[in-house]
Design a protein around this motif. Structure first.
Motif, mmCIF file in Angstrom:
data_model
loop_
_atom_site.group_PDB
_atom_site.id
_atom_site.type_symbol
_atom_site.label_atom_id
_atom_site.label_comp_id
_atom_site.label_asym_id
_atom_site.label_seq_id
_atom_site.Cartn_x
_atom_site.Cartn_y
_atom_site.Cartn_z
ATOM 1 N N GLY A 108 -33.148 53.671 60.580
ATOM 2 C CA GLY A 108 -33.066 53.508 61.893
ATOM 3 C C GLY A 108 -31.822 53.986 62.476
ATOM 4 N N TYR A 130 -31.422 51.394 64.931
ATOM 5 C CA TYR A 130 -32.711 50.825 65.513
ATOM 6 C C TYR A 130 -33.671 49.896 64.444
ATOM 7 N N ASP A 131 -34.170 48.914 64.883
ATOM 8 C CA ASP A 131 -35.403 48.317 64.009
ATOM 9 C C ASP A 131 -36.752 49.192 64.291
ATOM 10 N N ARG A 132 -37.674 48.694 63.201
ATOM 11 C CA ARG A 132 -39.041 49.524 63.429
ATOM 12 C C ARG A 132 -39.761 49.330 64.411
ATOM 13 N N GLU A 133 -39.445 48.584 65.254
ATOM 14 C CA GLU A 133 -39.931 48.489 66.770
ATOM 15 C C GLU A 133 -39.316 49.396 67.841
ATOM 16 N N GLY A 134 -37.969 49.939 67.241
ATOM 17 C CA GLY A 134 -37.289 50.676 68.239
ATOM 18 C C GLY A 134 -36.282 50.004 68.966
ATOM 19 N N ARG A 135 -36.034 48.862 68.560
ATOM 20 C CA ARG A 135 -34.903 48.126 69.462
ATOM 21 C C ARG A 135 -33.714 48.456 68.669
ATOM 22 N N ARG A 137 -30.451 47.508 66.980
ATOM 23 C CA ARG A 137 -30.150 46.459 65.654
ATOM 24 C C ARG A 137 -28.624 46.225 65.755
#
Length: 168
Positions: A108, A130-135, A137
């Motif tokens: 990420g 970023y996490d897998r959902e694109g947020r 982290r």
């Protein structure tokens, strides 16, 4: 071989001055929302006192635009700022450390060159994870010889956005 990558037009070799690589065993400081702010002056001094050896001339290899078009990312094939070579080498070493030791986090990793156009009027950290959902982290910063004010501004920006960070 690096020379083969240069011949293939994927890398360019330059000479530059940089300080020796510091051991990147753990962050100098970690923070998350809810934690107390660091002692800014003390943290600044901790980062500044690490630099005990002078810069020396070294060979550096830079990705070309061709490499970026094949592998992704952004590359110009040139040193943009000669005063940032030490910082950039350390940041590259830090990314490789994440790739080896924390591949999920490294997946990420987005460097400042990629997200800079979307961060108008905000501080630019060296990297955002970023996490897998694109947020977002976590924020990653390689701390050079930062003055107290810069450490404070970095912390305040992350705290205002509720983003945990590590300064290496």
């Amino acid at each position: 071989q690096l020379s083969e990558l240069v011949e293939a037009g994927l890398l360019v070799r330059e000479r530059a001055f940089a300080r020796p690589l510091l051991p990147l065993t753990e962050p100098v400081f970690r923070w998350k929302p809810g934690d107390d702010a660091p002692a800014f002056g003390e943290l600044s001094w901790t980062m500044q006192k690490r630099w005990t050896e002078p810069a020396r001339e070294i060979a550096v290899y830079l990705a070309t635009r061709r490499a970026a078009s094949i592998f992704g990312g952004k590359a110009e094939g040139r040193i943009k700022n000669l005063s940032q070579v030490t910082h950039d080498i350390h940041l590259g070493a830090l990314y490789l450390k994440f790739r080896r030791e924390a591949p999920t986090l490294a997946a990420g990793w987005v460097g400042e060159e990629i997200f800079a156009p979307t961060r108008e009027h905000q501080k630019l950290p060296d990297a955002m994870l970023y996490d897998r959902e694109g947020r977002p982290r976590m924020v990653i910063e390689f701390g050079g010889a930062y003055p107290t004010e810069r450490v404070k501004a970095f912390h305040e920006d992350c705290a205002a956005r509720g983003l945990p960070y590590e300064i290496w």
